[in-house]
Motif scaffolding. Structure first.
Motif, PDB file in Angstrom:
ATOM      1  N   LEU A   5      33.468  57.863  36.631  1.00  0.00           N
ATOM      2  CA  LEU A   5      34.250  56.635  36.704  1.00  0.00           C
ATOM      3  C   LEU A   5      33.419  55.451  36.243  1.00  0.00           C
ATOM      4  CD1 LEU A   5      36.027  56.768  40.197  1.00  0.00           C
ATOM      5  CD2 LEU A   5      37.077  57.120  37.975  1.00  0.00           C
ATOM      6  N   VAL A   6      34.088  54.493  35.619  1.00  0.00           N
ATOM      7  CA  VAL A   6      33.494  53.195  35.324  1.00  0.00           C
ATOM      8  C   VAL A   6      34.385  52.158  35.992  1.00  0.00           C
ATOM      9  CG1 VAL A   6      32.919  51.505  33.548  1.00  0.00           C
ATOM     10  CG2 VAL A   6      32.465  53.938  33.151  1.00  0.00           C
ATOM     11  N   LEU A   7      33.840  51.471  36.982  1.00  0.00           N
ATOM     12  CA  LEU A   7      34.586  50.434  37.693  1.00  0.00           C
ATOM     13  C   LEU A   7      34.354  49.091  37.015  1.00  0.00           C
ATOM     14  CD1 LEU A   7      33.870  51.322  41.425  1.00  0.00           C
ATOM     15  CD2 LEU A   7      36.023  51.616  40.198  1.00  0.00           C
ATOM     16  N   GLN A   8      35.439  48.460  36.570  1.00  0.00           N
ATOM     17  CA  GLN A   8      35.337  47.176  35.882  1.00  0.00           C
ATOM     18  C   GLN A   8      35.832  46.059  36.793  1.00  0.00           C
ATOM     19  OE1 GLN A   8      38.050  46.533  32.661  1.00  0.00           O
ATOM     20  NE2 GLN A   8      36.931  44.768  31.856  1.00  0.00           N
ATOM     21  N   PRO A   9      34.928  45.200  37.266  1.00  0.00           N
ATOM     22  CA  PRO A   9      35.371  44.059  38.070  1.00  0.00           C
ATOM     23  C   PRO A   9      36.209  43.101  37.227  1.00  0.00           C
ATOM     24  CG  PRO A   9      33.002  44.434  38.279  1.00  0.00           C
ATOM     25  CD  PRO A   9      33.471  45.236  37.111  1.00  0.00           C
ATOM     26  N   VAL A  10      37.352  42.705  37.751  1.00  0.00           N
ATOM     27  CA  VAL A  10      38.225  41.736  37.086  1.00  0.00           C
ATOM     28  C   VAL A  10      38.090  40.417  37.828  1.00  0.00           C
ATOM     29  CG1 VAL A  10      40.594  41.163  36.448  1.00  0.00           C
ATOM     30  CG2 VAL A  10      39.811  43.550  36.363  1.00  0.00           C
ATOM     31  N   VAL A  11      37.700  39.375  37.120  1.00  0.00           N
ATOM     32  CA  VAL A  11      37.430  38.088  37.758  1.00  0.00           C
ATOM     33  C   VAL A  11      38.172  36.971  37.035  1.00  0.00           C
ATOM     34  CG1 VAL A  11      35.149  38.799  38.587  1.00  0.00           C
ATOM     35  CG2 VAL A  11      35.364  37.724  36.346  1.00  0.00           C
ATOM     36  N   ASP A  12      38.452  35.913  37.771  1.00  0.00           N
ATOM     37  CA  ASP A  12      39.057  34.697  37.229  1.00  0.00           C
ATOM     38  C   ASP A  12      37.927  33.764  36.812  1.00  0.00           C
ATOM     39  OD1 ASP A  12      40.160  32.167  36.846  1.00  0.00           O
ATOM     40  OD2 ASP A  12      41.703  32.463  38.366  1.00  0.00           O
ATOM     41  N   HIS A  13      37.704  33.650  35.511  1.00  0.00           N
ATOM     42  CA  HIS A  13      36.565  32.869  35.038  1.00  0.00           C
ATOM     43  C   HIS A  13      36.641  31.400  35.444  1.00  0.00           C
ATOM     44  CE1 HIS A  13      34.940  35.812  31.753  1.00  0.00           C
ATOM     45  NE2 HIS A  13      35.049  36.356  32.945  1.00  0.00           N
ATOM     46  N   GLU A  14      37.831  30.822  35.435  1.00  0.00           N
ATOM     47  CA  GLU A  14      37.938  29.410  35.813  1.00  0.00           C
ATOM     48  C   GLU A  14      37.583  29.212  37.284  1.00  0.00           C
ATOM     49  OE1 GLU A  14      38.270  26.757  33.864  1.00  0.00           O
ATOM     50  OE2 GLU A  14      38.096  28.253  32.270  1.00  0.00           O
ATOM     51  N   GLU A  15      37.931  30.189  38.123  1.00  0.00           N
ATOM     52  CA  GLU A  15      37.571  30.101  39.537  1.00  0.00           C
ATOM     53  C   GLU A  15      36.060  30.217  39.713  1.00  0.00           C
ATOM     54  OE1 GLU A  15      37.770  29.846  43.714  1.00  0.00           O
ATOM     55  OE2 GLU A  15      39.096  29.196  42.087  1.00  0.00           O
ATOM     56  N   ILE A  16      35.429  31.069  38.915  1.00  0.00           N
ATOM     57  CA  ILE A  16      33.972  31.195  38.982  1.00  0.00           C
ATOM     58  C   ILE A  16      33.309  29.883  38.563  1.00  0.00           C
ATOM     59  CG2 ILE A  16      31.959  32.352  38.014  1.00  0.00           C
ATOM     60  CD1 ILE A  16      33.625  34.864  37.787  1.00  0.00           C
ATOM     61  N   VAL A  17      33.810  29.273  37.490  1.00  0.00           N
ATOM     62  CA  VAL A  17      33.261  27.988  37.044  1.00  0.00           C
ATOM     63  C   VAL A  17      33.382  26.960  38.164  1.00  0.00           C
ATOM     64  CG1 VAL A  17      33.579  26.061  35.454  1.00  0.00           C
ATOM     65  CG2 VAL A  17      33.681  28.408  34.593  1.00  0.00           C
ATOM     66  N   ARG A  18      34.531  26.927  38.825  1.00  0.00           N
ATOM     67  CA  ARG A  18      34.744  25.970  39.918  1.00  0.00           C
ATOM     68  C   ARG A  18      33.788  26.227  41.071  1.00  0.00           C
ATOM     69  NH1 ARG A  18      38.290  24.896  44.497  1.00  0.00           N
ATOM     70  NH2 ARG A  18      38.942  27.073  44.574  1.00  0.00           N
ATOM     71  N   ARG A  19      33.599  27.500  41.420  1.00  0.00           N
ATOM     72  CA  ARG A  19      32.722  27.825  42.550  1.00  0.00           C
ATOM     73  C   ARG A  19      31.270  27.474  42.257  1.00  0.00           C
ATOM     74  NH1 ARG A  19      34.450  33.585  45.281  1.00  0.00           N
ATOM     75  NH2 ARG A  19      36.657  33.135  45.603  1.00  0.00           N
ATOM     76  N   LEU A  20      30.787  27.906  41.090  1.00  0.00           N
ATOM     77  CA  LEU A  20      29.364  27.738  40.809  1.00  0.00           C
ATOM     78  C   LEU A  20      29.015  26.299  40.439  1.00  0.00           C
ATOM     79  CD1 LEU A  20      28.412  31.005  38.893  1.00  0.00           C
ATOM     80  CD2 LEU A  20      28.428  30.522  41.344  1.00  0.00           C
ATOM     81  N   SER A  21      29.854  25.649  39.645  1.00  0.00           N
ATOM     82  CA  SER A  21      29.526  24.284  39.227  1.00  0.00           C
ATOM     83  C   SER A  21      29.668  23.284  40.366  1.00  0.00           C
ATOM     84  CB  SER A  21      30.406  23.860  38.046  1.00  0.00           C
ATOM     85  OG  SER A  21      31.779  23.807  38.421  1.00  0.00           O
ATOM     86  N   GLY A  22      30.372  23.687  41.445  1.00  0.00           N
ATOM     87  CA  GLY A  22      30.526  22.786  42.585  1.00  0.00           C
ATOM     88  C   GLY A  22      29.454  22.949  43.643  1.00  0.00           C
ATOM     89  N   ARG A  23      28.539  23.902  43.455  1.00  0.00           N
ATOM     90  CA  ARG A  23      27.488  24.121  44.462  1.00  0.00           C
ATOM     91  C   ARG A  23      26.447  23.011  44.428  1.00  0.00           C
ATOM     92  NH1 ARG A  23      25.726  30.425  44.137  1.00  0.00           N
ATOM     93  NH2 ARG A  23      24.855  29.686  42.159  1.00  0.00           N
ATOM     94  N   ARG A  24      25.992  22.612  45.591  1.00  0.00           N
ATOM     95  CA  ARG A  24      24.909  21.648  45.721  1.00  0.00           C
ATOM     96  C   ARG A  24      23.927  22.176  46.768  1.00  0.00           C
ATOM     97  NH1 ARG A  24      27.601  20.535  42.066  1.00  0.00           N
ATOM     98  NH2 ARG A  24      28.370  18.501  41.367  1.00  0.00           N
ATOM     99  N   ILE A  25      22.641  21.935  46.557  1.00  0.00           N
ATOM    100  CA  ILE A  25      21.606  22.450  47.449  1.00  0.00           C
ATOM    101  C   ILE A  25      20.783  21.286  47.988  1.00  0.00           C
ATOM    102  CG2 ILE A  25      19.579  23.938  47.622  1.00  0.00           C
ATOM    103  CD1 ILE A  25      20.745  25.620  45.397  1.00  0.00           C
TER     104      ILE A  25
END
Length: 231
Positions: free
Chosen positions: A116-136
């Motif tokens: 089997l090859v498992l392919q994760p399906v992701v919403d790229h715009e949601e990823i952009v929103r999550r990562l670009s909104g991070r602050r440390i």
């Protein structure tokens, strides 16, 4: 959960989603050893093996690991007893040449192939929103999000320190990473689609939910019989 009949599984790498990676959880639930590129690199570098020294030289120069090095190192790992009866591959292969070399290795070593090859399906715009909104926080290291957390005056709600954005979380950088991932994964999907063993699953959300979706894909996915090809 009992081990599936198809027990040589490749979990294709997915771009960061701000969530814990599901690979370890999936492998644990299936009672399969997780064979990851990252872990194998770490063991070899810390163990100062020949592979580790070559990998460290690449890291010191800031260059990509050559396919030949990755292939040889991962083939050695897959030859160990713990992986001979099945495995969950995580992070390898990354390229079509690596995938072709893996296919030839499994055929020669095990008279088999990937099940089997498992392919994760992701919403790229949601990823952009999550990562670009991070602050440390520059003081305590606490992680906040401009869209999810109540941030006052750009200050850490834990200690009052300044919140900063990492360079690799900038929107343009995140989009570049996603584009590179999409191009690489598309080539791998085309390669494995010829064998009819690719299953997609929704990889967005908490790791527990992602794990359940992946397990459902593994146990309920309708695939053509590959036993003759893998025999």
């Amino acid at each position: 959960m009992e081990r599936p009949a198809r027990s040589r599984i490749f979990l294709m790498g997915s771009p960061a989603t701000g969530e814990e990676a599901p690979g370890p959880s999936i492998a644990s639930r299936l009672s399969l050893p997780k064979v990851s590129l990252r872990d194998t690199l770490r063991v070899n570098v810390h163990g100062d093996t020949e592979f580790g020294r070559q990998a460290k030289a690449c890291m010191d120069r800031g260059v990509f690991f050559p396919d030949e090095l990755i292939i040889a190192m991962m083939h050695e790992r897959l030859s160990q007893d713990g992986a001979r009866d099945g495995f969950l591959l995580d992070g390898f292969p990354w390229t079509v040449p690596q995938a072709q070399a893996l296919k030839e290795f499994l055929a020669a070593e095990f008279d088999a192939g990937l099940d089997l090859v498992l392919q994760p399906v992701v919403d790229h715009e949601e990823i952009v929103r999550r990562l670009s909104g991070r602050r440390i926080c520059d003081k305590c290291g606490c992680v906040w999000h401009v869209g999810f957390d109540d941030i006052q005056d750009g200050a850490c709600g834990n200690c009052g320190g300044d919140l900063i954005q990492r360079d690799d979380d900038r929107e343009e950088v995140v989009r570049q990473r996603l584009q590179a991932h999409q191009e690489r994964s598309a080539a791998l999907v085309r390669f494995y689609a010829e064998d009819g063993i690719v299953l997609g699953f929704d990889a967005m959300g908490p790791v527990e939910e992602v794990t359940e979706r992946a397990l459902h894909a593994i146990h309920a996915g309708q695939l053509p019989d590959t036993s003759s090809a893998n025999a």
